[in-house]
Design a protein around this motif. Sequence first.
Motif, PDB file in Angstrom:
ATOM      1  N   ASN A   1       0.824  -1.195   0.000  1.00 19.95           N
ATOM      2  CA  ASN A   1       0.000   0.000   0.000  1.00 19.95           C
ATOM      3  C   ASN A   1       0.863   1.251   0.000  1.00 19.95           C
ATOM      4  O   ASN A   1       1.984   1.228   0.463  1.00 19.95           O
ATOM      5  CB  ASN A   1      -0.902   0.008   1.222  1.00 19.95           C
TER       6      ASN A   1
ATOM      7  N   TRP B   1     -18.109  -5.848  -6.093  1.00 14.01           N
ATOM      8  CA  TRP B   1     -16.662  -5.618  -6.045  1.00 14.01           C
ATOM      9  C   TRP B   1     -15.907  -6.768  -6.726  1.00 14.01           C
ATOM     10  O   TRP B   1     -14.986  -6.538  -7.513  1.00 14.01           O
ATOM     11  CB  TRP B   1     -16.207  -5.454  -4.593  1.00 14.01           C
TER      12      TRP B   1
ATOM     13  N   ARG C   1     -14.548   2.350   3.521  1.00 13.38           N
ATOM     14  CA  ARG C   1     -13.558   1.388   3.035  1.00 13.38           C
ATOM     15  C   ARG C   1     -13.287   1.623   1.543  1.00 13.38           C
ATOM     16  O   ARG C   1     -12.160   1.559   1.078  1.00 13.38           O
ATOM     17  CB  ARG C   1     -14.061  -0.037   3.273  1.00 13.38           C
ATOM     18  N   TYR C   2     -14.351   1.932   0.826  1.00 11.43           N
ATOM     19  CA  TYR C   2     -14.209   2.171  -0.613  1.00 11.43           C
ATOM     20  C   TYR C   2     -13.315   3.390  -0.869  1.00 11.43           C
ATOM     21  O   TYR C   2     -12.465   3.390  -1.761  1.00 11.43           O
ATOM     22  CB  TYR C   2     -15.597   2.372  -1.226  1.00 11.43           C
TER      23      TYR C   2
ATOM     24  N   TYR D   1      -9.847   2.426  -0.617  1.00 10.01           N
ATOM     25  CA  TYR D   1      -9.392   1.682  -1.798  1.00 10.01           C
ATOM     26  C   TYR D   1      -8.841   2.600  -2.887  1.00 10.01           C
ATOM     27  O   TYR D   1      -8.023   2.195  -3.694  1.00 10.01           O
ATOM     28  CB  TYR D   1     -10.544   0.871  -2.411  1.00 10.01           C
TER      29      TYR D   1
ATOM     30  N   ASP E   1      -5.158   2.790  -3.312  1.00 18.46           N
ATOM     31  CA  ASP E   1      -4.430   1.584  -3.670  1.00 18.46           C
ATOM     32  C   ASP E   1      -4.533   1.358  -5.182  1.00 18.46           C
ATOM     33  O   ASP E   1      -5.596   1.029  -5.702  1.00 18.46           O
ATOM     34  CB  ASP E   1      -5.047   0.409  -2.898  1.00 18.46           C
TER      35      ASP E   1
ATOM     36  N   LYS F   1      -6.235  -1.482  -6.766  1.00 17.20           N
ATOM     37  CA  LYS F   1      -7.694  -1.544  -6.696  1.00 17.20           C
ATOM     38  C   LYS F   1      -8.343  -0.521  -7.624  1.00 17.20           C
ATOM     39  O   LYS F   1      -9.220  -0.848  -8.407  1.00 17.20           O
ATOM     40  CB  LYS F   1      -8.155  -1.327  -5.253  1.00 17.20           C
TER      41      LYS F   1
END
Length: 949
Positions: free
Chosen positions: A41, A799, A829-830, A833, A836, A839
């Motif tokens: 990450n 997802w 949480r999204y 993401y 990252d 993702k």
Amino acid sequence: MPSKSGLSKAFAAAFVVLTVSVICATVTMVILYQVQMKGINPTPRPTAPNTAEPPPPVLRLPRSLIPDHYDLVLQPQLYTRIIHEVNVTSPNQTLVFNGTSTVHFRCVQKTSSIFMHSRDLEVFGPVLNDTDTKKSMRSKVKVPDEESGFLELELDQNLEVGGNYSLRLDFRGQISQNLDALFLSEYQEKPTEGEDSGTDRCLAATNLQPTDARRLFPCFDEPDMKATFNVKIIHRRDTTALFNTKKTVSNLENEDWKYTCFETTPKMSTYLFAFTVSEFTSEASHTTGKRVTIRTFARPEATEAKHTSYASQITPKILEFYERRFGIDYQLGELDQIALPDLYPAAMENWGLVTYQEGLLLYEEGVSSLLHKEDVAGIIAHELAHQWFGNLVTMKWWNNVWLNEGFATYMSHFAVDAVEPMFRMKETSIMKNLHAAFEEDALASSHPLIPPRDDIHTSDEIIGLFDSISYNKGSLMLRMLADVVGESVFNEGINNYLEKFKFSNTDQNDLWSSIETVRRNQYGLSVEQLMTPWVSQSGFPVVTINTTNGEVFQKQFLYNNTAESRLSWNVPIWVMSYISEPSLVWLEATLETVAKEEFIAKDGEWILANVNSTGYYRVNYNLENWQLLLKVLETNRHLIPLMNRGQLIDDAFNLARAKLIDVTLALNSTLFLRNEREFLPWESAVTNLHYFVLMFDRSEVYGPMQEYLRNQVEGLYNFYRNYTNNSTVPEDHSEQHNQVNAIWMACSNGLPECVEMAKMKFAEWMQPNGTNNIHPNLRSVIYCQAVAAGGKAEWEFAWDQYLSSNVTSEKDQLREALSCTRKTWLLNRYLEYTLDLDKIRLMDVASTIDSIASNPAGQALAWNFIRAHWDYIKEGDTPFLIEGVTSRFSTQFELDELERFAADYDLGSADGAAQRALEQTRVNIEWVKDNKDVVLQWFEAQTAAGNKY
Ligand SMILES: *[C@@H]1O[C@H](CO)[C@@H](O)[C@H](O)[C@H]1NC(C)=O
Ligand SMILES: *[C@@H]1O[C@H](CO)[C@@H](O)[C@H](O)[C@H]1NC(C)=O
Ligand SMILES: *[C@@H]1O[C@H](CO)[C@@H](O)[C@H](O)[C@H]1NC(C)=O
Ligand SMILES: *[C@@H]1O[C@H](CO)[C@@H](O)[C@H](O)[C@H]1NC(C)=O
Ligand SMILES: *[C@@H]1O[C@H](CO)[C@@H](O)[C@H](O)[C@H]1NC(C)=O
């Protein structure tokens, strides 16, 4: 199309960077070699705002030297295949490129130093020659000024006027991981039999607009310093190199390297220079003549599956359309288009090598929505129009970027209409241009279409101009001009313009005079006199007509209606009534009220001004006329031209936003919708009601408002119900749009049968061994509504589908749907993401956060998130993001926060967007305060028992 500043290297810190020296024999440049370790990450980076920016550098070069030609050798050292050895945890890669450039130039003003652009490059070994005397001259590279982006060479003797010189330089730089200049893009190849996941592949591509050519090679990086280019690219032996022009020869250089040489380019601007090195394959278009070869490149997997077919089928048609329309052939022997897994902006019109975000060029039958074809056709038409407007004829300086973007936007409507008449896209896309431009241009913080040349210096200032004003207002200015002088005169004028200025540069006066010379009708005003107020002042007027006595006046239209303005325009007004055909009346640039016979209503009939909305202004009427018009809309709407049916709603809503008419009048303009089945009025209503949604969806107004909207849309929803329930769609494209609109409106306002339908269809897909039977057109709305109505299981399922899909347009719909959940923890949480890259791709970061912000449950989360991670996020499309994230702002608290943000953060090219957001927030606060009660009462009255429809 825009690139972005990329001054900051901060993004590089998002990767764990190791220095290795294993790749090349020459290891002098150790620090330039980088290994990117995957699966880790981003390291947390300081979130403190950067307040210590030095003042912006001045970017203009002196005009003493004029480049003619460059000979370039470029060697990107990147591998397209990273070898994962069993015991090696980090893959080998090198992000170095180097090259040699020899520029030939003329001296037109005596000088003892040479200035060129060069940024983030190590430049060495200058060899300066006087090519007339063949003598070499001594020169020395001065320590580069990183900030200004200038390269300065000190000379022992002067360069003399009339002399011809050549300068050879060696240079070295790094392939960017930031989607700018020469950049790295990555994708996965389809897993072969027995593998779980595909193999990583890399490619290198360029994106140089507006000021990144200087990060690829030292050059005179301004649009009017056009030159020809001879290019040789040295690349890894298993790769293919593409450049603006056709390849002449390609051969092995040695066992590791191959070289490819290309034909000399026409005279062109540096920002249009492009090349790619990849393992991509292509599909060739069938062309009637042999003159131009057209190829569409993509990942081998995508070309094999024929996802390139639609693009390669329409491209030759669009190109031929423009050749006929402009009377000038496309200039190169080859046109390549390439679908890149990563690109920011959406597409770039490089001459002969147009780059696209993959999702905007590829189309998969049965998976991509039919409506997605419109995007593909629209963007190809836009980029190909640039091959003339921008590439062949280029603006003198970036303050006239609308000559590129306005023309490309305007011309693309005709091209799409000619190639895909079934789409009936002309009116719709013009209406969208109009709404988008009006929205931004109604703020005092908007800017003139052509800002003063000296106001635009820095890269951020230039990038800031790639906005709705340049694209949409630019296009609408051309439309208004074409309407006034007549379509055929306009076309003749621009053909002359292209012919006269090909391979050179223009400003607006060159355009005006080209049209003036062929103009037949005279309205007293010259084209220049007519157009100057429209292009050099910001904003636009609202024309107010009193149909009782024919009095009419103009005033600048601003959402803040207490703001002072002394601006005025020469306004062409097409006016019609129930009994009379449209006629053209001029309102001169005066702030006085004048009376005009044509505006007096006869026998209590209505009058309609700005017929077909060809003029770039709004119209307000006396209340009696408004009421008559709204009545016709309800009872006999076919008397009103289609464009105006949409525009009347838009005007009513926006006049109400500016407090020029009562808000209930605007709301009354939506009453007729319950019987309306046409797309355009609905589209206009949906767009405008969106402002009410934004202002009230966190308040008690929302309940009654949703109930009213449910009632209004129910008829339309039922009209398409059989199609929807059977996962089919009507034939006609605008009906297809309308079906999608109906489902959006019905589901998002909680019409039970709609929500049930979405949940059921999604659940079928989620079954073990379930298949996706949802029609591609309906996926976007059904995914979103099912995720919104569902919980963790639906989200995780979407997802997983997002991760495993290899079709970009499908991935995009899923990515958007994921932001529809109402669960805060999932949204949080999204958001994480988006940091990252494995993702969410860098180019998708801004739009993902924007969709989360558009969800009322995600708005505040997204706003906190962008402030906490600004250093990472600022590399993306921040103007767009700022506009999205602040679009609900309507409280003093939010205004205070936004003010702090604007003051404390380094906003770069988003500065203008932040200023507009501040103004919009202030206006919203006032508007909500004044209108909330009235709006609530209106919706309650409509939904009270007796008024149920
Ligand atoms: C590399 O991996 C192979 C197979 O996993 C193993 O047999 C070998 O000992 C490893 N070599 C080193 C140097 O770690
Ligand atoms: C990868 O790096 C290792 C050393 O870490 C080196 O021995 C190997 O040859 C490299 N592989 C390639 C393909 O460059
Ligand atoms: C790039 O650098 C390598 C290593 O220093 C050198 O061998 C090569 O000739 C250079 N390429 C060009 C085009 O200058
Ligand atoms: C409107 O403009 C006036 C004059 O510039 C200014 O004083 C006022 O604060 C503005 N109002 C809003 C809501 O922005
Ligand atoms: C329109 O003109 C009539 C007649 O002069 C006048 O009575 C009326 O007030 C005017 N309406 C508006 C909105 O100015």
